[in-house]
Design a protein around this motif. Structure first.
Motif, PDB file in Angstrom:
ATOM      1  N   ILE A 189       0.946  -1.122  -0.361  1.00 37.06           N
ATOM      2  CA  ILE A 189       0.179  -0.214  -0.251  1.00 37.06           C
ATOM      3  C   ILE A 189       1.046   0.903   0.420  1.00 37.06           C
ATOM      4  O   ILE A 189       0.885   2.446  -0.243  1.00 37.06           O
ATOM      5  CB  ILE A 189      -0.852   0.089   1.185  1.00 37.06           C
ATOM      6  N   GLU A 190       1.648   1.415   0.700  1.00 34.90           N
ATOM      7  CA  GLU A 190       3.072   2.531   0.484  1.00 34.90           C
ATOM      8  C   GLU A 190       4.237   1.557   0.472  1.00 34.90           C
ATOM      9  O   GLU A 190       4.849   0.601   1.499  1.00 34.90           O
ATOM     10  CB  GLU A 190       3.349   3.047   2.184  1.00 34.90           C
ATOM     11  N   CYS A 191       4.750   2.132  -0.414  1.00 35.63           N
ATOM     12  CA  CYS A 191       6.826   1.853  -0.833  1.00 35.63           C
ATOM     13  C   CYS A 191       7.612   2.696  -0.628  1.00 35.63           C
ATOM     14  O   CYS A 191       7.384   3.389  -0.919  1.00 35.63           O
ATOM     15  CB  CYS A 191       6.726   1.870  -2.153  1.00 35.63           C
ATOM     16  N   PRO A 192       8.272   1.739   1.223  1.00 36.67           N
ATOM     17  CA  PRO A 192       9.050   2.869   1.405  1.00 36.67           C
ATOM     18  C   PRO A 192      10.284   2.996   0.388  1.00 36.67           C
ATOM     19  O   PRO A 192      10.483   4.223   0.295  1.00 36.67           O
ATOM     20  CB  PRO A 192      10.402   1.788   1.896  1.00 36.67           C
ATOM     21  N   ILE A 193      10.668   2.385  -0.622  1.00 35.77           N
ATOM     22  CA  ILE A 193      11.604   2.753  -1.329  1.00 35.77           C
ATOM     23  C   ILE A 193      10.245   4.468  -2.449  1.00 35.77           C
ATOM     24  O   ILE A 193      11.827   5.294  -2.930  1.00 35.77           O
ATOM     25  CB  ILE A 193      11.723   1.837  -2.312  1.00 35.77           C
ATOM     26  N   LYS A 194       9.484   4.051  -2.713  1.00 32.45           N
ATOM     27  CA  LYS A 194       9.125   5.057  -3.227  1.00 32.45           C
ATOM     28  C   LYS A 194       9.590   6.280  -2.844  1.00 32.45           C
ATOM     29  O   LYS A 194       8.885   7.524  -3.041  1.00 32.45           O
ATOM     30  CB  LYS A 194       7.503   4.750  -3.606  1.00 32.45           C
TER      31      LYS A 194
ATOM     32  N   GLU B 144      11.911   8.992 -10.809  1.00 39.31           N
ATOM     33  CA  GLU B 144      11.203   8.468 -12.005  1.00 39.31           C
ATOM     34  C   GLU B 144      12.561   7.243 -11.937  1.00 39.31           C
ATOM     35  O   GLU B 144      12.395   6.636 -12.439  1.00 39.31           O
ATOM     36  CB  GLU B 144      12.264   9.157 -12.534  1.00 39.31           C
ATOM     37  N   LEU B 145      13.226   7.138 -11.284  1.00 35.41           N
ATOM     38  CA  LEU B 145      13.699   5.822 -10.880  1.00 35.41           C
ATOM     39  C   LEU B 145      13.136   4.445  -9.898  1.00 35.41           C
ATOM     40  O   LEU B 145      13.590   3.381 -10.349  1.00 35.41           O
ATOM     41  CB  LEU B 145      14.991   5.229  -9.890  1.00 35.41           C
ATOM     42  N   THR B 146      12.441   4.846  -9.737  1.00 30.85           N
ATOM     43  CA  THR B 146      11.320   3.508  -8.809  1.00 30.85           C
ATOM     44  C   THR B 146      11.089   2.785  -9.841  1.00 30.85           C
ATOM     45  O   THR B 146      11.069   1.705  -9.526  1.00 30.85           O
ATOM     46  CB  THR B 146      10.584   4.237  -8.394  1.00 30.85           C
ATOM     47  N   THR B 147      10.653   2.826 -11.185  1.00 30.32           N
ATOM     48  CA  THR B 147       9.797   2.184 -11.598  1.00 30.32           C
ATOM     49  C   THR B 147      10.816   1.328 -12.140  1.00 30.32           C
ATOM     50  O   THR B 147      10.432  -0.508 -12.696  1.00 30.32           O
ATOM     51  CB  THR B 147       9.453   2.504 -12.887  1.00 30.32           C
ATOM     52  N   TYR B 148      12.124   1.376 -12.501  1.00 32.43           N
ATOM     53  CA  TYR B 148      12.990   0.535 -12.929  1.00 32.43           C
ATOM     54  C   TYR B 148      13.311  -0.433 -11.317  1.00 32.43           C
ATOM     55  O   TYR B 148      14.148  -1.467 -12.433  1.00 32.43           O
ATOM     56  CB  TYR B 148      14.343   1.302 -13.333  1.00 32.43           C
ATOM     57  N   ILE B 149      13.588   0.251 -10.944  1.00 25.49           N
ATOM     58  CA  ILE B 149      14.039  -0.738  -9.671  1.00 25.49           C
ATOM     59  C   ILE B 149      12.861  -1.839  -9.093  1.00 25.49           C
ATOM     60  O   ILE B 149      13.152  -3.266  -8.465  1.00 25.49           O
ATOM     61  CB  ILE B 149      14.335   0.769  -8.046  1.00 25.49           C
ATOM     62  N   CYS B 150      12.023  -1.482  -9.478  1.00 24.11           N
ATOM     63  CA  CYS B 150      10.472  -2.385  -9.560  1.00 24.11           C
ATOM     64  C   CYS B 150      10.952  -3.866 -10.291  1.00 24.11           C
ATOM     65  O   CYS B 150       9.848  -4.817 -10.259  1.00 24.11           O
ATOM     66  CB  CYS B 150       9.207  -2.354  -9.295  1.00 24.11           C
ATOM     67  N   LYS B 151      10.771  -3.050 -11.493  1.00 19.77           N
ATOM     68  CA  LYS B 151      11.267  -4.353 -12.447  1.00 19.77           C
ATOM     69  C   LYS B 151      12.298  -5.134 -11.956  1.00 19.77           C
ATOM     70  O   LYS B 151      12.655  -6.442 -12.353  1.00 19.77           O
ATOM     71  CB  LYS B 151      11.789  -3.485 -13.395  1.00 19.77           C
ATOM     72  N   THR B 152      13.301  -5.219 -11.014  1.00 21.05           N
ATOM     73  CA  THR B 152      14.569  -5.731 -11.041  1.00 21.05           C
ATOM     74  C   THR B 152      14.128  -7.138 -10.562  1.00 21.05           C
ATOM     75  O   THR B 152      14.619  -7.804  -9.462  1.00 21.05           O
ATOM     76  CB  THR B 152      15.664  -5.293  -9.943  1.00 21.05           C
TER      77      THR B 152
ATOM     78  N   LEU C 274       2.271   1.069  -7.440  1.00 18.28           N
ATOM     79  CA  LEU C 274       2.861   2.467  -7.175  1.00 18.28           C
ATOM     80  C   LEU C 274       3.397   3.572  -8.157  1.00 18.28           C
ATOM     81  O   LEU C 274       2.776   4.301  -8.365  1.00 18.28           O
ATOM     82  CB  LEU C 274       3.158   2.239  -5.759  1.00 18.28           C
ATOM     83  N   ALA C 275       4.786   2.308  -8.379  1.00 20.25           N
ATOM     84  CA  ALA C 275       5.612   3.450  -9.031  1.00 20.25           C
ATOM     85  C   ALA C 275       4.573   4.010 -10.791  1.00 20.25           C
ATOM     86  O   ALA C 275       5.589   4.963 -11.464  1.00 20.25           O
ATOM     87  CB  ALA C 275       7.063   2.297  -9.245  1.00 20.25           C
ATOM     88  N   GLU C 276       4.141   2.883 -10.441  1.00 21.97           N
ATOM     89  CA  GLU C 276       3.227   3.444 -12.359  1.00 21.97           C
ATOM     90  C   GLU C 276       2.009   4.157 -12.070  1.00 21.97           C
ATOM     91  O   GLU C 276       1.219   3.684 -12.749  1.00 21.97           O
ATOM     92  CB  GLU C 276       3.394   1.647 -13.269  1.00 21.97           C
ATOM     93  N   GLY C 277       1.386   4.300 -11.004  1.00 20.79           N
ATOM     94  CA  GLY C 277       0.471   5.374 -10.459  1.00 20.79           C
ATOM     95  C   GLY C 277      -0.602   4.042 -10.110  1.00 20.79           C
ATOM     96  O   GLY C 277      -1.897   4.306  -9.947  1.00 20.79           O
ATOM     97  N   GLY C 278      -0.576   2.686  -9.937  1.00 22.17           N
ATOM     98  CA  GLY C 278      -1.406   2.396  -8.757  1.00 22.17           C
ATOM     99  C   GLY C 278      -1.927   2.372  -7.932  1.00 22.17           C
ATOM    100  O   GLY C 278      -0.769   3.035  -7.289  1.00 22.17           O
TER     101      GLY C 278
ATOM    102  N   VAL D  59       6.904 -16.328 -14.722  1.00 21.34           N
ATOM    103  CA  VAL D  59       6.974 -15.098 -13.835  1.00 21.34           C
ATOM    104  C   VAL D  59       6.491 -13.940 -15.323  1.00 21.34           C
ATOM    105  O   VAL D  59       7.158 -13.836 -16.460  1.00 21.34           O
ATOM    106  CB  VAL D  59       8.670 -14.683 -14.005  1.00 21.34           C
ATOM    107  N   SER D  60       5.975 -12.768 -14.518  1.00 21.88           N
ATOM    108  CA  SER D  60       5.052 -11.935 -15.388  1.00 21.88           C
ATOM    109  C   SER D  60       4.637 -10.719 -15.007  1.00 21.88           C
ATOM    110  O   SER D  60       4.309 -11.238 -13.736  1.00 21.88           O
ATOM    111  CB  SER D  60       4.008 -12.368 -15.851  1.00 21.88           C
ATOM    112  N   ASP D  61       5.507  -9.223 -15.566  1.00 20.35           N
ATOM    113  CA  ASP D  61       5.268  -8.291 -15.541  1.00 20.35           C
ATOM    114  C   ASP D  61       4.353  -7.631 -16.612  1.00 20.35           C
ATOM    115  O   ASP D  61       5.178  -7.312 -17.014  1.00 20.35           O
ATOM    116  CB  ASP D  61       6.164  -7.442 -14.976  1.00 20.35           C
ATOM    117  N   ILE D  62       3.115  -7.874 -16.296  1.00 23.64           N
ATOM    118  CA  ILE D  62       2.480  -7.406 -17.626  1.00 23.64           C
ATOM    119  C   ILE D  62       2.162  -5.961 -17.762  1.00 23.64           C
ATOM    120  O   ILE D  62       1.056  -5.509 -18.061  1.00 23.64           O
ATOM    121  CB  ILE D  62       0.657  -7.925 -17.257  1.00 23.64           C
ATOM    122  N   VAL D  63       2.525  -5.278 -16.214  1.00 24.54           N
ATOM    123  CA  VAL D  63       2.287  -4.049 -16.110  1.00 24.54           C
ATOM    124  C   VAL D  63       3.396  -2.955 -16.834  1.00 24.54           C
ATOM    125  O   VAL D  63       2.650  -1.819 -17.922  1.00 24.54           O
ATOM    126  CB  VAL D  63       3.240  -3.554 -14.672  1.00 24.54           C
ATOM    127  N   GLY D  64       4.049  -3.717 -17.218  1.00 24.85           N
ATOM    128  CA  GLY D  64       5.120  -3.402 -18.828  1.00 24.85           C
ATOM    129  C   GLY D  64       6.762  -2.697 -18.598  1.00 24.85           C
ATOM    130  O   GLY D  64       7.252  -2.538 -17.901  1.00 24.85           O
TER     131      GLY D  64
END
Length: 483
Positions: free
Chosen positions: A420-425, A435-443, A461-465, A478-483
């Protein structure tokens, strides 16, 4: 109807009070009050004689005690025991903490205790007992690093001592319990990272046993352990200034929160250097060696500047959150060094992804399979995640994360977390690097592929969810359909 009422009955001393009171006195019901219904149901099943009545209340919130008052007015029970055990503490300098959690602490430790005591007394008779759970801090003039908590416990002692005198003629006994450390969840909530409060503390069962015995013997005070007795005695012979110096030097104030990372700087930098070896090898493959070394050198300097400003998210008592912050700091240092070097964001993100992918793809597959089978999907790990989620929902550390544990459906996934709340974000937003948050999420995905944990999610959350809906399926795709 003869009853006992126990607040904070879902864990620690509260559970012990319910079970031991059930052993020593014949009652019809024991009203168990806390926020976690599943825990209260579990305590109810353990009672041998009285019927457990789970009452789900968040006593730190306005209006909750009124619900209990109405229940008592309707049932008109004969209250033989009232145990005001609910409470928590927060460690750290007053001015450096958010005010809301501290006000909630006052509401729970003081206001709720007073309200509950007030609504129960009219339904208590000669021979009834009130047990107020205070703290060794209640004997002291104040404790730096625990300013508000210590003040609430001083109030409990003062209020309860006066109440003991007032109710003496009614035959209602009031006993104040002032233990030192007890092996409960207190340390997890308090965030006392520098102290291993669990191993240092006394067993809850022993402390509670003495408290009940002291109450039955109509003692006004129940002190367990040498440290507690010493803390009650020393203020009688030492000046306040001296006591403040003594007790505050032994608390986790600046050292455990403000200086948490600085105190571990050598170890943290060593871990960072290991990460930079990996990042450096990826950089060297993309650029020339000289440029790669320059970026690594600058990232190392920037990381040293980041350490003192890292947010405290629970320290050693919240290792998952703390490791996430340290990982984000590593990526932030690299991000800043590469931006200064003129590198585009997408390329920075690719370097971070490729580095993690390289690290995990080189792990021996058989070792990862064993980790997968024995740890990631074990009951122990699921229990740890459940507990971590519950603690996170307390929001005791404003910069930390908040998550919900999601039980598996046996078909689509084994278990999940809704972040619900991300410490990294939160951290990266404050560092102007959102802007870096999304790329960290992908790892997360190369890690999941390596250990066959089948991670998938539909929003972040990084992409507005609204949440990061993390789901894991053993050996699943493994599937990241968020993109």
């Amino acid at each position: 109807m003869r009853i006992a009422i126990v607040t904070g009955a879902s864990s620690g001393m509260g559970v012990e009070f319910a079970l031991q009171i059930d052993d020593v006195i014949e009652l019809d019901e024991i009203w168990l009050i806390a926020r976690r219904k599943d825990r209260l149901d579990e305590v109810s099943r353990k009672l041998k004689r009285a019927k457990g009545i789970p009452i789900v209340l968040n006593l730190s919130q306005k209006g909750e005690v009124e619900k209990l008052r109405n229940m008592i007015a309707d049932e008109k029970p004969d209250i033989k025991f009232l145990v005001n055990n609910a409470g928590y503490g927060l460690v750290g300098e007053f001015a450096q903490q958010e005010i809301r959690p501290q006000l909630d602490m006052i509401n729970l430790n003081v206001t709720a205790l007073v309200e509950i005591t007030h609504c129960c007394i009219p339904f208590m008779k000669t021979g009834s007992h009130i047990i107020q759970v205070g703290s060794v801090f209640g004997h002291l003039p104040g404790v730096a690093g625990w300013a508000v908590y210590a003040a609430t416990k001083s109030f409990v002692s003062s209020f309860s001592f006066a109440l003991s005198k007032e109710l003496k003629s009614s035959g209602i006994n009031v006993t104040t319990v002032t233990p030192a450390g007890v092996k409960t969840e207190f340390g997890d909530v308090a965030g006392a990272g520098r102290f291993d409060l669990v191993s240092m503390g006394s067993e809850p069962a022993v402390v509670v046993k003495k408290a009940i015995e002291d109450a039955m013997n109509k003692r006004m005070l129940s002190i367990f352990g040498f440290e507690a007795k010493l803390s009650a005695f020393l203020p009688r012979i030492l000046r306040k200034e001296t006591m403040l110096k003594i007790v505050s030097s032994g608390t986790a104030s600046n050292q455990s929160i403000s200086n948490y990372y600085i105190n571990r700087e050598a170890r943290i930098k060593k871990d960072f250097e290991k990460s930079m070896l990996l990042f450096g090898s990826v950089l060297a493959g993309k650029y020339n060696k000289e440029r790669a070394l320059k970026i690594v050198s600058e990232a190392t300097q920037k990381y040293a500047d980041i350490i003192p400003i890292l947010p405290y998210v629970g320290g050693d008592n919240q290792p998952m959150m703390t490791q996430r912050i340290l990982y984000a700091a590593t990526c932030l240092a690299l991000y800043r060094a590469m931006k200064d070097d003129g590198t585009a964001l997408t390329e920075i993100g690719q370097v971070i992804y490729d580095s993690i992918n390289k690290e995990y793809s080189t792990f021996p597959k058989n070792i990862l399979t064993k980790i997968n089978k024995r740890l990631l999907f074990s009951d122990m790990n699921k229990k740890a995640l459940r507990n971590a989620a519950i603690i996170s929902q307390e929001r005791r550390f404003p910069e930390s994360g908040v998550m919900l544990y999601v039980e598996g459906d046996e078909n689509n996934f084994d278990y999940g977390l809704d972040i619900i709340e991300c410490p990294i974000k939160k951290f990266l937003e404050k560092q102007n690097a959102a802007e870096l948050t999304t790329y960290i999420c992908k790892t997360d995905f190369p890690v999941s592929k390596a250990n066959s944990s089948g991670l998938f999610r539909t929003s972040t959350l990084a992409e507005g969810g609204r949440v990061c809906d993390m789901r894991w399926k053993k050996n699943g795709p493994v599937s990241d359909i968020v993109g």
